[in-house]
Design a protein around this motif. Structure first.
Motif, short mmCIF file in Angstrom:
data_model
loop_
_atom_site.label_atom_id
_atom_site.label_comp_id
_atom_site.label_asym_id
_atom_site.label_seq_id
_atom_site.Cartn_x
_atom_site.Cartn_y
_atom_site.Cartn_z
N LEU A 131 0.87 -1.27 -0.05
CA LEU A 131 0.04 0.08 -0.18
C LEU A 131 0.92 1.22 -0.05
CD1 LEU A 131 -2.55 -1.06 2.41
CD2 LEU A 131 -3.10 -0.51 0.22
N PHE A 132 1.76 1.33 0.81
CA PHE A 132 2.72 2.37 1.06
C PHE A 132 3.50 2.48 -0.43
CE2 PHE A 132 7.29 4.10 1.98
CZ PHE A 132 6.74 5.26 2.53
N ALA A 133 3.96 1.41 -1.04
CA ALA A 133 4.63 1.66 -2.36
C ALA A 133 3.53 2.15 -3.58
CB ALA A 133 5.25 0.26 -2.80
N THR A 134 2.42 1.60 -3.34
CA THR A 134 1.58 2.40 -4.51
C THR A 134 1.06 3.68 -4.26
OG1 THR A 134 -0.29 1.38 -3.04
CG2 THR A 134 0.56 0.12 -4.97
N VAL A 135 1.22 4.14 -3.02
CA VAL A 135 1.09 5.53 -2.84
C VAL A 135 1.98 6.36 -3.26
CG1 VAL A 135 0.99 7.49 -0.91
CG2 VAL A 135 -0.56 5.27 -0.87
N LEU A 136 3.48 5.90 -3.14
CA LEU A 136 4.43 6.56 -3.71
C LEU A 136 4.53 6.52 -5.27
CD1 LEU A 136 7.51 5.19 -1.64
CD2 LEU A 136 6.37 7.19 -1.53
N TYR A 137 4.03 5.37 -5.69
CA TYR A 137 3.84 5.19 -7.40
C TYR A 137 2.76 6.27 -7.67
CZ TYR A 137 2.53 3.11 -11.55
OH TYR A 137 2.32 3.09 -13.01
N HIS A 138 1.85 6.44 -6.99
CA HIS A 138 0.88 7.42 -7.51
C HIS A 138 1.50 8.71 -7.46
CE1 HIS A 138 -3.01 9.15 -8.18
NE2 HIS A 138 -3.05 9.81 -7.12
N HIS A 139 2.14 9.11 -6.64
CA HIS A 139 2.61 10.65 -6.43
C HIS A 139 3.84 10.71 -7.33
CE1 HIS A 139 -0.23 11.97 -3.59
NE2 HIS A 139 -0.17 10.92 -2.89
N PHE A 140 4.65 9.98 -7.47
CA PHE A 140 5.81 10.21 -8.07
C PHE A 140 6.19 9.51 -9.56
CE2 PHE A 140 6.78 10.74 -3.47
CZ PHE A 140 7.07 11.70 -3.34
N VAL A 141 5.87 8.22 -9.62
CA VAL A 141 5.91 7.52 -11.03
C VAL A 141 4.88 7.89 -11.84
CG1 VAL A 141 6.52 5.23 -11.95
CG2 VAL A 141 7.04 5.97 -9.74
N PHE A 142 3.60 7.93 -11.48
CA PHE A 142 2.33 7.83 -12.10
C PHE A 142 2.41 9.16 -13.22
CE2 PHE A 142 -2.05 9.67 -12.72
CZ PHE A 142 -2.65 8.29 -13.58
N LYS A 143 2.82 10.16 -12.74
CA LYS A 143 2.96 11.45 -13.47
C LYS A 143 3.75 11.34 -14.88
CE LYS A 143 1.69 14.56 -9.80
NZ LYS A 143 2.17 15.54 -8.90
N LYS A 144 4.83 10.46 -14.44
CA LYS A 144 5.90 10.19 -15.51
C LYS A 144 5.22 9.37 -16.65
CE LYS A 144 9.82 11.28 -12.59
NZ LYS A 144 11.13 10.56 -11.83
N MET A 145 4.40 8.36 -16.19
CA MET A 145 3.85 7.40 -16.99
C MET A 145 2.65 8.03 -18.16
SD MET A 145 5.05 4.26 -16.65
CE MET A 145 5.91 3.54 -15.38
N LYS A 146 2.29 9.21 -17.63
CA LYS A 146 1.17 9.79 -18.46
C LYS A 146 1.73 10.13 -19.90
CE LYS A 146 -1.97 12.51 -16.53
NZ LYS A 146 -2.43 13.47 -16.07
#
Length: 234
Positions: A131-146
Motif C-alpha cells: 500500500l505504501f509503495a502504491t501511494v509513492l507510485y501514484h505521487h511520483f511515478v504515475f505522472k511520468k507514465m502519463k
C-alpha cells in the motif's frame, strides 16, 4: 474512374463523429474509415449521389447506438490486447530461464516463513508495504507514465494507459481480504508447510503481476501510441 472521398470530405467525417459524441481520435479514425467506405460503395452504384446524402445513408447502417457500440468494442479489444500482453509477461517468469529466479524467490520466502513462524504478521507487513509503495507510485511515478498529447486531442489508447495504472485502487482492498482469509482459516492452519508454500508462491506471483501492470504494460502502451500517433505525442 470511381468517385472517392476528398480530403475536405474526410475532415467533414471527423467533424461528424465529434458531433455524435465520439471524442477519441483513434476511434474516430475507425469510424471515418467505415463511413468513407460506405459512401464510396454508394457512389459506385450512383455517382451523382451527394456527399451529405451518402453520409446520411451510411450513418443509418450503424443504427441508433452504432457509434457507441463501436467505441465499446474498441475498448474491449484494447483491454483484451493488453491483458494478453500482461499474461505473456507473467508467464515469462514461470518459463525457462526466468523460472529459476522465480523458484528461488518462492523457496527463499517459504524458508523465511517457516523460520519466523509469524505468517500472519509477515503477510500483513507485506500488504502495508504494498500500500505504501502504491501511494509513492501514484505521487511520483504515475505522472511520468502519463502520455503527453497535443492539446485538443483525446485517445482511447491514452485512457487505457490511465486505466492500467489504476490497479492501486484494488490493492486498497487487500488488507480486508487478507484479514478475512486468516480469520476464516485460523492462524494455526496457515502454518502448514503446504499452505506456507502456497502463500510464498502467491506473494511472488502478485509482486510480478503488479510490476507488470504498473510498469511493463504502461511502457508498452506508450510505445504503441508513439508508433501509431507519433505526430500527436509531445
Amino acid at each position: 474512374m470511381n468517385r472517392t472521398i476528398t480530403n475536405e470530405e474526410n475532415e467533414q467525417l471527423f467533424h461528424f463523429c465529434r458531433r455524435h459524441y465520439v471524442y477519441h481520435y483513434d476511434v474516430q479514425i475507425e469510424l471515418v474509415d467505415h463511413l468513407a467506405s460506405a459512401i464510396e460503395e454508394q457512389w459506385e452504384q450512383n455517382p451523382e449521389l451527394s456527399f451529405d446524402e451518402g453520409l446520411k445513408n451510411a450513418f443509418k447502417l450503424f443504427g441508433i447506438h452504432g457509434f457507441s457500440n463501436i467505441k465499446k468494442q474498441k475498448e474491449k479489444e484494447l483491454k483484451r490486447k493488453y491483458n494478453r500482453l500482461l499474461w505473456k509477461y507473467l508467464l515469462k517468469f514461470y518459463r525457462w530461464p526466468k523460472v529459476i529466479t522465480t523458484f528461488v524467490c518462492t523457496l527463499g520466502l517459504f524458508l523465511l516463513l517457516q523460520l519466523i513462524n509469524q505468517t500472519m504478521w509477515f503477510v500483513g507487513s507485506y500488504v502495508v508495504l504494498l500500500l505504501f509503495a502504491t501511494v509513492l507510485y501514484h505521487h511520483f511515478v504515475f505522472k511520468k507514465m502519463k502520455l503527453q498529447i497535443v492539446p485538443g486531442k483525446s485517445f482511447l489508447l491514452a485512457d487505457q494507459l490511465q486505466n492500467s495504472t489504476q490497479v492501486y485502487i484494488g490493492i486498497a482492498q487487500l488488507p480486508n481480504i487478507v484479514y478475512q482469509v486468516f480469520n476464516i482459516s485460523g492462524v494455526k492452519a496457515v502454518e502448514n508447510s503446504l499452505i506456507l508454500f502456497g502463500i510464498s508462491f502467491s506473494l511472488v506471483l502478485v509482486t510480478v503481476l503488479l510490476y507488470g501492470q504498473l510498469f511493463y504494460i504502461p511502457k508498452k502502451i506508450k510505445e504503441h501510441f508513439i508508433e501509431q500517433f507519433a505526430e500527436f505525442a509531445l
